[in-house]
Design a protein around this motif. Structure first.
Motif, PDB file in Angstrom:
ATOM      1  N   TYR A   1       4.746  10.071   0.580  1.00  0.00           N
ATOM      2  CA  TYR A   1       4.832   9.027   0.045  1.00  0.00           C
ATOM      3  C   TYR A   1       4.794   8.090   1.246  1.00  0.00           C
ATOM      4  CZ  TYR A   1       5.103  11.142  -4.623  1.00  0.00           C
ATOM      5  OH  TYR A   1       4.179  11.489  -5.524  1.00  0.00           O
TER       6      TYR A   1
ATOM      7  N   CYS B   1      -2.440   0.048  -4.076  1.00  0.00           N
ATOM      8  CA  CYS B   1      -3.199  -0.912  -2.639  1.00  0.00           C
ATOM      9  C   CYS B   1      -3.553  -2.369  -3.606  1.00  0.00           C
ATOM     10  CB  CYS B   1      -4.069  -0.744  -2.005  1.00  0.00           C
ATOM     11  SG  CYS B   1      -4.624  -1.868  -0.905  1.00  0.00           S
TER      12      CYS B   1
ATOM     13  N   CYS C   1      -3.750  12.845   3.949  1.00  0.00           N
ATOM     14  CA  CYS C   1      -3.601  11.148   2.789  1.00  0.00           C
ATOM     15  C   CYS C   1      -4.493  11.010   2.073  1.00  0.00           C
ATOM     16  CB  CYS C   1      -2.946  10.345   4.204  1.00  0.00           C
ATOM     17  SG  CYS C   1      -1.880  11.349   5.244  1.00  0.00           S
ATOM     18  N   LYS C   2      -4.259  10.233   0.890  1.00  0.00           N
ATOM     19  CA  LYS C   2      -5.183   9.160   0.232  1.00  0.00           C
ATOM     20  C   LYS C   2      -4.219   8.344  -0.703  1.00  0.00           C
ATOM     21  CE  LYS C   2      -4.184  12.582  -3.810  1.00  0.00           C
ATOM     22  NZ  LYS C   2      -4.901  13.415  -5.098  1.00  0.00           N
ATOM     23  N   VAL C   3      -5.076   7.058  -0.113  1.00  0.00           N
ATOM     24  CA  VAL C   3      -4.649   5.678  -0.849  1.00  0.00           C
ATOM     25  C   VAL C   3      -4.136   5.982  -2.297  1.00  0.00           C
ATOM     26  CG1 VAL C   3      -4.435   3.553  -1.217  1.00  0.00           C
ATOM     27  CG2 VAL C   3      -5.080   4.481   1.226  1.00  0.00           C
TER      28      VAL C   3
ATOM     29  N   LYS D   1       0.873  -1.203   0.505  1.00  0.00           N
ATOM     30  CA  LYS D   1      -0.185   0.298  -0.170  1.00  0.00           C
ATOM     31  C   LYS D   1       1.157   1.344  -0.173  1.00  0.00           C
ATOM     32  CE  LYS D   1      -2.702   0.701   3.479  1.00  0.00           C
ATOM     33  NZ  LYS D   1      -4.312   1.329   4.741  1.00  0.00           N
TER      34      LYS D   1
ATOM     35  N   CYS E   1       0.313  12.067   0.444  1.00  0.00           N
ATOM     36  CA  CYS E   1      -0.146  12.256   2.124  1.00  0.00           C
ATOM     37  C   CYS E   1       0.992  14.285   2.087  1.00  0.00           C
ATOM     38  CB  CYS E   1       0.098  12.301   3.116  1.00  0.00           C
ATOM     39  SG  CYS E   1      -0.243  10.574   3.501  1.00  0.00           S
TER      40      CYS E   1
ATOM     41  N   THR F   1       0.773   5.324   0.258  1.00  0.00           N
ATOM     42  CA  THR F   1      -0.082   6.566   0.271  1.00  0.00           C
ATOM     43  C   THR F   1      -0.177   8.084   0.188  1.00  0.00           C
ATOM     44  OG1 THR F   1      -1.133   5.184   2.111  1.00  0.00           O
ATOM     45  CG2 THR F   1      -1.871   7.515   2.264  1.00  0.00           C
TER      46      THR F   1
END
Length: 111
Positions: free
Chosen positions: A48, A94, A89-91, A36, A40, A38
């Protein structure tokens, strides 16, 4: 005129979805290491977070140059102070069949 507008919209959408080459290369590398990733913000800069597909694994925080900034170990230790300053933050990546039960995500087409 209609085709011009559609072309313009397509161009805007594609531009918004792609990262610059340096970030893309870094994210490609991180996607081979981490389950994963993310995206940010830290003090106005993009960072990251990479996380392994393992319970209690810490989050490794990188700047856009690929330099490790800190390790956020929320389970087994005290996270570094900088970990609390990471926002928005966003994924963005994944892997499928991950331990978090989250759907697969590949925002920038890394795989």
């Amino acid at each position: 005129m209609k085709s011009f507008v559609l072309s313009l919209i397509t161009l805007v959408v594609l531009s918004a979805c792609q990262k610059n080459t340096q970030d893309f290369n870094l994210l490609k590398k991180l996607s081979k290491e981490y389950a994963k990733i993310t995206e940010c913000e830290l003090e106005g800069q993009t960072v990251y977070k990479g996380q392994l597909n393992a319970y209690d694994a810490p989050e490794m925080v990188y700047n856009t140059k690929g330099e490790l900034l800190c390790i956020c170990d929320w389970s087994w230790g005290s996270p570094e102070t900088i970990c609390f300053d990471i926002l928005k933050c966003k994924v963005i990546y994944c892997k499928k069949d991950n331990i978090w039960g989250q759907p697969a995500v590949d925002t920038y087409g890394l795989n």
